[in-house]
Design a protein around this motif. Structure first.
Motif, PDB file in Angstrom:
ATOM      1  N   VAL A  26      11.448  -0.683  -0.361  1.00  0.00           N
ATOM      2  CA  VAL A  26      10.139  -1.352  -0.457  1.00  0.00           C
ATOM      3  C   VAL A  26      10.331  -2.858  -0.422  1.00  0.00           C
ATOM      4  O   VAL A  26       9.633  -3.589   0.287  1.00  0.00           O
ATOM      5  CB  VAL A  26       9.416  -0.923  -1.759  1.00  0.00           C
ATOM      6  CG1 VAL A  26       8.237  -1.847  -2.049  1.00  0.00           C
ATOM      7  CG2 VAL A  26       8.938   0.512  -1.651  1.00  0.00           C
ATOM      8  N   MET A  27      11.322  -3.308  -1.196  1.00  0.00           N
ATOM      9  CA  MET A  27      11.594  -4.752  -1.286  1.00  0.00           C
ATOM     10  C   MET A  27      11.987  -5.315   0.083  1.00  0.00           C
ATOM     11  O   MET A  27      11.550  -6.399   0.476  1.00  0.00           O
ATOM     12  CB  MET A  27      12.729  -4.960  -2.291  1.00  0.00           C
ATOM     13  CG  MET A  27      13.091  -6.401  -2.531  1.00  0.00           C
ATOM     14  SD  MET A  27      11.898  -7.181  -3.587  1.00  0.00           S
ATOM     15  CE  MET A  27      12.917  -7.582  -4.963  1.00  0.00           C
ATOM     16  N   LEU A  28      12.787  -4.580   0.822  1.00  0.00           N
ATOM     17  CA  LEU A  28      13.314  -5.106   2.083  1.00  0.00           C
ATOM     18  C   LEU A  28      12.357  -4.940   3.265  1.00  0.00           C
ATOM     19  O   LEU A  28      12.374  -5.737   4.199  1.00  0.00           O
ATOM     20  CB  LEU A  28      14.650  -4.436   2.430  1.00  0.00           C
ATOM     21  CG  LEU A  28      15.808  -4.696   1.451  1.00  0.00           C
ATOM     22  CD1 LEU A  28      17.036  -3.927   1.883  1.00  0.00           C
ATOM     23  CD2 LEU A  28      16.130  -6.171   1.366  1.00  0.00           C
ATOM     24  N   PHE A  29      11.537  -3.887   3.231  1.00  0.00           N
ATOM     25  CA  PHE A  29      10.687  -3.618   4.401  1.00  0.00           C
ATOM     26  C   PHE A  29       9.190  -3.825   4.129  1.00  0.00           C
ATOM     27  O   PHE A  29       8.521  -4.504   4.897  1.00  0.00           O
ATOM     28  CB  PHE A  29      10.922  -2.188   4.901  1.00  0.00           C
ATOM     29  CG  PHE A  29      12.298  -2.006   5.485  1.00  0.00           C
ATOM     30  CD1 PHE A  29      12.586  -2.427   6.767  1.00  0.00           C
ATOM     31  CD2 PHE A  29      13.314  -1.450   4.736  1.00  0.00           C
ATOM     32  CE1 PHE A  29      13.853  -2.288   7.301  1.00  0.00           C
ATOM     33  CE2 PHE A  29      14.585  -1.298   5.259  1.00  0.00           C
ATOM     34  CZ  PHE A  29      14.859  -1.723   6.545  1.00  0.00           C
ATOM     35  N   LEU A  30       8.689  -3.207   3.071  1.00  0.00           N
ATOM     36  CA  LEU A  30       7.236  -3.257   2.885  1.00  0.00           C
ATOM     37  C   LEU A  30       6.748  -4.591   2.332  1.00  0.00           C
ATOM     38  O   LEU A  30       5.696  -5.082   2.733  1.00  0.00           O
ATOM     39  CB  LEU A  30       6.787  -2.109   1.964  1.00  0.00           C
ATOM     40  CG  LEU A  30       6.903  -0.718   2.581  1.00  0.00           C
ATOM     41  CD1 LEU A  30       6.329   0.336   1.654  1.00  0.00           C
ATOM     42  CD2 LEU A  30       6.159  -0.656   3.908  1.00  0.00           C
TER      43      LEU A  30
ATOM     44  N   ILE B 331       9.870   2.368 -10.169  1.00  0.00           N
ATOM     45  CA  ILE B 331       9.389   1.165 -10.868  1.00  0.00           C
ATOM     46  C   ILE B 331       9.693  -0.052 -10.008  1.00  0.00           C
ATOM     47  O   ILE B 331       8.850  -0.934  -9.820  1.00  0.00           O
ATOM     48  CB  ILE B 331      10.056   1.030 -12.259  1.00  0.00           C
ATOM     49  CG1 ILE B 331       9.552   2.121 -13.184  1.00  0.00           C
ATOM     50  CG2 ILE B 331       9.758  -0.349 -12.864  1.00  0.00           C
ATOM     51  CD1 ILE B 331      10.186   2.133 -14.547  1.00  0.00           C
ATOM     52  N   GLY B 332      10.913  -0.083  -9.457  1.00  0.00           N
ATOM     53  CA  GLY B 332      11.295  -1.215  -8.613  1.00  0.00           C
ATOM     54  C   GLY B 332      10.431  -1.287  -7.371  1.00  0.00           C
ATOM     55  O   GLY B 332       9.836  -2.323  -7.070  1.00  0.00           O
ATOM     56  N   GLY B 333      10.323  -0.179  -6.646  1.00  0.00           N
ATOM     57  CA  GLY B 333       9.597  -0.171  -5.373  1.00  0.00           C
ATOM     58  C   GLY B 333       8.105  -0.249  -5.548  1.00  0.00           C
ATOM     59  O   GLY B 333       7.452  -1.184  -5.082  1.00  0.00           O
ATOM     60  N   MET B 334       7.572   0.732  -6.278  1.00  0.00           N
ATOM     61  CA  MET B 334       6.120   0.781  -6.458  1.00  0.00           C
ATOM     62  C   MET B 334       5.633  -0.458  -7.210  1.00  0.00           C
ATOM     63  O   MET B 334       4.629  -1.071  -6.855  1.00  0.00           O
ATOM     64  CB  MET B 334       5.752   2.038  -7.233  1.00  0.00           C
ATOM     65  CG  MET B 334       4.277   2.291  -7.338  1.00  0.00           C
ATOM     66  SD  MET B 334       3.976   3.734  -8.360  1.00  0.00           S
ATOM     67  CE  MET B 334       4.269   3.081  -9.991  1.00  0.00           C
TER      68      MET B 334
END
Lengths: 425, 413
Positions: A26-30, B331-334
């Motif tokens: 998520v951090m790298l793409f979204l 938790i990190g992503g969402m």
């Protein structure tokens, strides 16, 4: 041959681990897509509603209008403002009411025409239109300023022509000799002249400025270039997030003891490092493909004329980021320290290197002290290289200095990593 | 008392976590510096940094001279004259990025009121951004220059209308008209007939001031990062569950709400310190680098109250994230995606009028929107506590809602 096999095996294992880590994905793409799409989309929308072609863009700003002037010029300016598509105009009877609404943030600005507006123009005395802007929305100020300058230029011409005609008539005594009927006719003629001139000014500007290329074709505008810069910056910034992920992965494996098991397999040390770098380079390449793909297909950002230059830049940037991750792993004492150091570096270097797009062009072009500081970061050269290929149509030969500097950064990081990294924790 | 022990322990852990400390305190300051333009202003050069513009002047008349003087005076661009053949050759070789052609009939056309065209030819490899900047300067100067010709053309037209009157022939002689237009044009350059003056509403006796980007950025960054801290709160709660210490705490005589309150208290306190650090930077740091400082002293009570309620709201949001996410990765992503998404939607980066125009009432569903509104009212518009009562109430409502959802959905086991 075996070394290549081991390298690819380590890389494949790493990719599988990366794909399971949703937080990092998520951090790298979204996240970069979310930020880039939001800011780019907003800028595109504003440009299309304020450009000549996008007059149907709809209301952009809510403004208040206070016309304290009973004369013709006040009426004309009020009418012109109310006819502008981008403004939702609310008319107020007093300046205090309008200012209060601005102060409350309910309208972006209040345009106040003074009571003696027409009187002063008729007397050929300078006058002011006050535009009070909401301080919490400074971006609206430049839009209102542009619109008002357009309105004022026409009314200003009216005032100038009226004064010029009057001066000539008064000086020659023609007006004093004329009967009241003739005077009315002269005034009507004067108004006719002014209207003809203003309409002519709108249709055929006296000086037309055109920009064209060597073949005489029209040159494209600036918003696409800003989006190119914005996506180049954000992509570089988020590629360097790999630093935290990469160093965390290497030290995490050392702490968990899996590196020791790999070494006893026996997988060569070089293959472990190369495999990890390969996996993270691949991750970076995927970021570039997705980010630039969205920028080009959805937001119309140019990608330049040299795909080769983009590919080489991407390989060099991702190598530099992965090598920096290895260096951080070599210098950090624990996985968590490497993780936090990597994140700090990612943000700080992005800020200094101009990867966080704030102006119209890369920060390294700003000149002065900050320009010099900026050029000390790999980010600045990465952003500059991408921007020159995408927005300025440069080729791989022309961006060789950026590629060379980035490669030098990458090699230095890699050498430090190899020199300082201890496989046995 | 036991809840406070949990708070103290969490604060000690946080102080040791350099990554979180960086995110809490240094990152927001970096964002303020970058987005306010403060970073670019540090040590910037004061020499002649104007862009050079190659010009081929095929006219040589007074109109062309006025145009060149206007471009040089406009700022941003300085003209350099070239011979046509030499300039075209340099342009082909990309030794010149762009070239302005002033046509041979430029001055004559202007005087006669005929439309004239200025061509700016750019090499394909020249910076399009710079070409656009040059175009803006040229259009501005051209607009100003046409005033004289517009006045002259109008006077001529008026003279033509008086053709039947023999007395008017002398009054509307060419010399007289040219002199009149020229005189008015000269006056308009130093003393324009109509000026548009931009101001902002006066605050606390302060006189006129211009809108300032630095000030506007600070409240958005503060709100963004205070709410991003919800992720740290969620991670701390998750860690506690993972290592099993939550279960041990459950054995203590503590109600579940008290337990959760104890868990969000450290984040709440840290968020308050975070706001204090950012605001101190806004007041003192921006002054040091020559940017306009943000006045916090105008409504200290209101600013404090909004800060407290916002920190509470962000901490309670942390419980919701911890309650909904099933793994640390989630938790990190969402958390990252939701919190950044809410920040963007709530106007932490984009200006409010754009959100209003393109997203309608949607931003109102996130607490960041209301926190931004409250800070904008207090710090930028100079309003008081009574003016932000609605925002405070809504933020408090969000905090309670988050706490209740967290309590309902949180799996204490």
């Amino acid at each position: 041959m075996k070394a290549i096999y081991y390298t690819l095996s380590v890389a494949w294992k790493e990719i599988q681990l990366i794909l399971k880590d949703r937080g990092w994905l998520v951090m790298l793409f979204l996240l970069p897509l979310l930020i880039g799409g939001f800011i780019g989309g907003m800028n595109l929308a504003v440009t299309s509603s304020t450009s000549e072609e996008g007059r149907q863009g709809g209301i952009l700003l809510k403004v208040g209008l206070v016309n304290q002037d009973p004369g013709a010029f006040g009426t004309e300016v009020s009418k012109a403002i109310q006819d502008i598509d981008q403004l939702q105009v609310q008319v107020f009877s007093s300046a205090d009411q309008a200012v209060e609404r601005v102060a409350q943030g309910e309208i972006t600005s209040a345009i106040i025409l003074p009571a003696d507006f027409s009187e002063k123009i008729n007397a050929y005395t300078p006058t002011e239109i006050e535009v009070m802007v909401d301080p919490a929305q400074p971006e609206s100020a430049s839009i209102v300023a542009g619109i008002m300058n357009q309105v004022v230029s026409e009314v200003g011409l009216w005032g100038e022509v009226q004064y010029g005609v009057r001066s000539i008539f008064e000086e020659s005594g023609l007006l004093a000799q004329a009967s009241s009927e003739e005077q009315r006719a002269i005034k009507a003629q004067n108004l006719g002249v002014i209207m003809t001139r203003i309409n002519d000014m709108r249709r055929n500007p006296a000086i037309l400025v055109v920009s064209e290329d060597l073949q005489g074709a029209k040159i494209q505008g600036g918003i696409e270039l800003f989006i190119a810069y914005q996506f180049a910056g954000l992509t570089v910034m988020f590629i360097f997030f790999i630093v935290a992920m990469c160093s965390n992965s290497l030290l995490g494996e050392r702490e968990a003891g899996t590196i020791r098991r790999l070494l006893s397999a026996p997988v060569p040390r070089g293959a472990i490092i190369a495999g990890k770098i390969l996996a993270f380079m691949l991750l970076g390449c995927m970021q570039v493909v997705i980010m630039f793909g969205v920028a080009n297909l959805l937001l119309g950002a140019p990608l330049g004329r040299s795909p080769l230059a983009l590919v080489v830049m991407t390989l060099v940037v991702t190598f530099t980021a992965a090598a920096m991750g290895m260096m951080v792993a070599a210098l950090a004492k624990s996985a968590s320290q490497a993780n936090s150091t990597g994140l700090i570096l990612a943000f700080v270097l992005a800020g200094l290197g101009g990867a966080l797009p704030t102006g119209k062009e890369p920060l390294s072009r700003a000149g002065g002290f900050i320009g010099v500081i900026s050029k000390l970061t790999p980010h600045a050269h990465a952003v500059e290289g991408y921007y020159r290929v995408m927005a300025e149509n440069e080729t791989i030969i022309q961006i060789l200095p950026e590629i060379g500097i980035l490669l030098a950064f990458g090699i230095v990081f890699f050498v430090i990593a190899i020199w300082r990294f201890r496989f046995e924790g | 008392m036991k809840a406070l022990s949990i708070t103290l322990k969490d604060l000690q852990l946080l102080v040791k976590d350099r990554g979180s400390l960086f995110q809490y305190f240094l990152l927001p300051l970096l964002f303020v510096l970058i987005f306010s333009g403060g970073l670019s202003s540090i040590g910037s050069s004061t020499g002649d940094t104007r862009m050079a513009l190659a010009v081929v002047n095929l006219d040589g008349g007074t109109g062309a001279q006025s145009l060149l003087a206007g471009i040089d005076a406009a700022g941003g661009v300085r003209t350099e004259l070239y011979d046509q053949a030499e300039a075209e050759s340099l342009l082909d070789e990309n030794k010149l990025g762009r070239l302005l052609f002033i046509p041979a009939d430029f001055s004559a056309g202007l005087s006669a009121g005929r439309p004239v065209t200025l061509r700016l030819v750019a090499h394909p490899d020249a910076s399009a951004q710079e070409t656009e900047s040059v175009m803006l300067v040229l259009e501005g100067v051209a607009n100003g220059m046409t005033l004289e010709s517009q006045i002259l053309a109008s006077l001529r037209q008026m003279g033509d209308m008086q053709a039947g009157n023999p007395d008017a022939a002398q009054a509307f002689s060419t010399d007289r008209l040219v002199a009149q237009a020229s005189n008015q044009f000269e006056q308009s350059r130093t003393r324009p007939l109509i000026v548009v003056k931009q101001t902002v509403p006066a605050q606390q006796g302060e006189s006129e001031a211009m809108p300032d980007f630095g000030k506007a950025v600070l409240s958005g960054v503060t709100v963004l990062f205070v709410f991003l801290s919800a992720q740290t709160a969620a991670r701390s709660i998750y860690e506690e569950k993972k290592v099993g210490s939550f279960r041990r705490l459950m054995a203590a005589p503590l109600s579940r709400p008290a337990l959760l309150a104890g868990k969000i208290l450290p984040n709440f306190l840290t968020a308050l310190v975070q706001i204090l650090v950012i605001f101190l930077f806004g007041s003192l740091g921006l002054r040091l680098i020559g940017a306009t400082p943000v006045p916090f002293e105008d409504a200290p009570l209101a600013v404090t109250l909004v800060s407290i309620v916002m920190a509470l709201c962000a901490s309670a949001l942390g419980i919701v994230i911890a309650a909904i996410a099933r793994t640390e990765n989630q938790i990190g992503g969402m958390g990252t995606l939701v919190l950044w998404g809410m920040g963007l939607l709530g106007g932490c980066i984009a200006p409010a009028f754009l959100l209003d125009r393109y997203l309608g009432p949607l931003p109102k569903i996130v607490p960041q929107y209301w926190a931004n509104r409250a800070f904008d009212d207090l710090l930028l518009r100079g309003l008081g506590l009574q003016d932000v009562a609605l925002e405070l109430a809504i933020l408090l409502g969000f905090a309670m809602l988050f706490f209740v959802i967290g309590l309902w959905r949180f799996d204490f086991e």
